[in-house]
Design an enzyme around this catalytic site. Structure first.
Site, PDB file in Angstrom:
ATOM      1  N   ASP A  39       3.103   5.750  -3.819  1.00  0.00           N
ATOM      2  CA  ASP A  39       2.671   6.913  -4.594  1.00  0.00           C
ATOM      3  C   ASP A  39       1.358   7.473  -4.046  1.00  0.00           C
ATOM      4  O   ASP A  39       0.548   6.742  -3.492  1.00  0.00           O
ATOM      5  CB  ASP A  39       2.487   6.473  -6.055  1.00  0.00           C
ATOM      6  CG  ASP A  39       2.465   7.667  -6.993  1.00  0.00           C
ATOM      7  OD1 ASP A  39       2.779   8.797  -6.559  1.00  0.00           O
ATOM      8  OD2 ASP A  39       2.121   7.471  -8.178  1.00  0.00           O
ATOM      9  N   ASN A  52       1.097  10.550  -2.109  1.00  0.00           N
ATOM     10  CA  ASN A  52       1.185  11.441  -0.937  1.00  0.00           C
ATOM     11  C   ASN A  52       0.690  12.847  -1.250  1.00  0.00           C
ATOM     12  O   ASN A  52      -0.036  13.459  -0.460  1.00  0.00           O
ATOM     13  CB  ASN A  52       2.637  11.567  -0.463  1.00  0.00           C
ATOM     14  CG  ASN A  52       3.202  10.273   0.063  1.00  0.00           C
ATOM     15  OD1 ASN A  52       2.461   9.336   0.314  1.00  0.00           O
ATOM     16  ND2 ASN A  52       4.512  10.217   0.220  1.00  0.00           N
ATOM     17  N   HIS A  99       3.647  13.672   2.604  1.00  0.00           N
ATOM     18  CA  HIS A  99       4.874  12.885   2.746  1.00  0.00           C
ATOM     19  C   HIS A  99       5.082  12.464   4.205  1.00  0.00           C
ATOM     20  O   HIS A  99       5.545  11.362   4.480  1.00  0.00           O
ATOM     21  CB  HIS A  99       6.090  13.670   2.235  1.00  0.00           C
ATOM     22  CG  HIS A  99       6.028  13.948   0.759  1.00  0.00           C
ATOM     23  ND1 HIS A  99       5.684  12.984  -0.159  1.00  0.00           N
ATOM     24  CD2 HIS A  99       6.273  15.082   0.035  1.00  0.00           C
ATOM     25  CE1 HIS A  99       5.715  13.510  -1.386  1.00  0.00           C
ATOM     26  NE2 HIS A  99       6.066  14.780  -1.287  1.00  0.00           N
ATOM     27  N   SER A 117      13.162   9.311  -6.266  1.00  0.00           N
ATOM     28  CA  SER A 117      13.726   8.820  -7.528  1.00  0.00           C
ATOM     29  C   SER A 117      14.684   9.843  -8.126  1.00  0.00           C
ATOM     30  O   SER A 117      14.683  11.022  -7.746  1.00  0.00           O
ATOM     31  CB  SER A 117      12.594   8.530  -8.523  1.00  0.00           C
ATOM     32  OG  SER A 117      12.151   9.734  -9.096  1.00  0.00           O
ATOM     33  N   LEU A 139      14.213  -8.323   9.642  1.00  0.00           N
ATOM     34  CA  LEU A 139      13.661  -7.743   8.412  1.00  0.00           C
ATOM     35  C   LEU A 139      14.747  -6.905   7.743  1.00  0.00           C
ATOM     36  O   LEU A 139      15.439  -6.141   8.414  1.00  0.00           O
ATOM     37  CB  LEU A 139      12.451  -6.852   8.751  1.00  0.00           C
ATOM     38  CG  LEU A 139      11.868  -6.074   7.564  1.00  0.00           C
ATOM     39  CD1 LEU A 139      11.177  -7.025   6.577  1.00  0.00           C
ATOM     40  CD2 LEU A 139      10.869  -5.010   8.039  1.00  0.00           C
ATOM     41  N   ARG A 171       2.283   1.945 -13.704  1.00  0.00           N
ATOM     42  CA  ARG A 171       3.594   1.976 -14.376  1.00  0.00           C
ATOM     43  C   ARG A 171       4.683   1.762 -13.327  1.00  0.00           C
ATOM     44  O   ARG A 171       4.417   1.907 -12.121  1.00  0.00           O
ATOM     45  CB  ARG A 171       3.806   3.295 -15.124  1.00  0.00           C
ATOM     46  CG  ARG A 171       3.601   4.520 -14.287  1.00  0.00           C
ATOM     47  CD  ARG A 171       3.907   5.798 -15.061  1.00  0.00           C
ATOM     48  NE  ARG A 171       3.621   6.942 -14.223  1.00  0.00           N
ATOM     49  CZ  ARG A 171       2.495   7.642 -14.244  1.00  0.00           C
ATOM     50  NH1 ARG A 171       1.538   7.341 -15.106  1.00  0.00           N
ATOM     51  NH2 ARG A 171       2.317   8.666 -13.429  1.00  0.00           N
ATOM     52  N   GLU A 214       5.793 -10.315  -9.595  1.00  0.00           N
ATOM     53  CA  GLU A 214       4.353 -10.139  -9.753  1.00  0.00           C
ATOM     54  C   GLU A 214       4.058  -8.684  -9.388  1.00  0.00           C
ATOM     55  O   GLU A 214       4.737  -8.105  -8.537  1.00  0.00           O
ATOM     56  CB  GLU A 214       3.594 -11.067  -8.798  1.00  0.00           C
ATOM     57  CG  GLU A 214       3.873 -12.534  -9.019  1.00  0.00           C
ATOM     58  CD  GLU A 214       3.277 -13.049 -10.319  1.00  0.00           C
ATOM     59  OE1 GLU A 214       2.214 -12.543 -10.721  1.00  0.00           O
ATOM     60  OE2 GLU A 214       3.873 -13.949 -10.936  1.00  0.00           O
TER      61      GLU A 214
END
Ligand code: FPP
Length: 251
Positions: A29, A31, A46, A74, A140, A203, A216
């Site tokens: 978050d 950008n 971005h 999202s 990865l 959040r 965590e």
């Protein structure tokens, strides 16, 4: 070393002996604010954010991280201006095209989670191709959440599960949390051990709702384009100092 944990811990007990996170998920978050602070359009931020993904990804193997999941778009991000949405979509297309060979060469297996239904055909084709192209890699596992929302994912999973019940292939009495998890987009991934969110917002914004039940969390003020490998390493080291109990009592 953290205490060895038993009751309530996930079935895969092997990684409790590890001290670092095996799966890190990131809400990238900030950008837009980063770009605005420089008097630039949000898309500039971005682009800078996209470059950070590469740096953080490169750091993972050295940090013992096998799974990295990033929140790229999202189900709520469609509410942004048309210009920003189409700019982001074209950034994703270009990112995939440009980075594909590097990802293949560096042993990265890429997966996308989220609902592809609303994404344009070209982008979906590029996503499918990249998944296929990197399918044999194992250094990865990079998962990109694109048109992803945790509630939407659970709703889609429930729909598929309900179809199986209606078709008589699944006994509703046998449905438990593990059954539902098998219908989620993330069914092949372990749950995230550590979720990081940048930009000072504390959040989770509909990200991996189900999967992060025992994760965590680290909320940091840094805006995503300023997030460095050094800060990432520090958060990973912090994680190793935490004692995870999964609802159990340390033995
Ligand atoms: C949130 O910042 C960021 C996004 C909605 C987009 C994330 C996309 C990238 C980092 C680009 C590329 C990623 C990949 C994997 C190709 P924001 O716009 O909400 O920032 P703000 O809160 O400051 O407005």
């Amino acid at each position: 070393m953290p205490a060895v944990l038993q009751e309530g811990a996930p079935v895969d007990g092997a990684y409790h002996e590890r001290t670092g996170p095996r799966h890190v998920a990131i809400i990238m978050d900030g950008n837009g604010r980063w770009a605005q602070a420089r008097g630039k359009p949000r898309l500039y931020g971005h682009h800078a954010g996209g470059q950070r993904v590469r740096e953080i990804m490169e750091a993972c193997p050295d940090l013992g991280i096998k799974y990295l999941t990033v929140f790229a778009f999202s189900t709520e991000n469609w509410k942004r201006t048309q210009a920003e949405v189409s700019g982001l979509m074209s950034l994703f297309r270009r990112y995939i095209t440009r980075e594909a060979q590097t990802l293949v060469d560096h042993g990265v297996r890429v997966r996308f989670i989220g609902d592809r239904i609303r994404l344009d055909e070209t982008l979906v084709r590029l996503m499918d191709e990249l998944e296929l192209l990197t399918a044999d890699n194992d250094l990865l596992h990079l998962t990109v959440a694109l048109n992803y929302g945790g509630r939407d994912e659970v709703a889609r999973a429930t729909k598929r599960l309900a179809r199986e019940v209606a078709a008589g292939r699944l006994d509703p009495e046998r449905v438990d949390a593990e059954t539902l998890a098998r219908y989620l987009d993330t069914y092949v991934l372990p749950d995230p051990d550590l979720v990081i969110r940048t930009s000072g917002e504390a959040r989770i914004s509909n990200f991996l709702l189900w999967q992060s039940a025992y994760s965590e969390y680290e909320f940091v003020d840094t805006l995503w384009p300023d997030f460095t490998r050094a800060e990432f390493s520090r958060l990973v080291a912090n994680f190793a100092r935490r004692e995870r109990r999964f609802g159990a009592v340390p033995t």
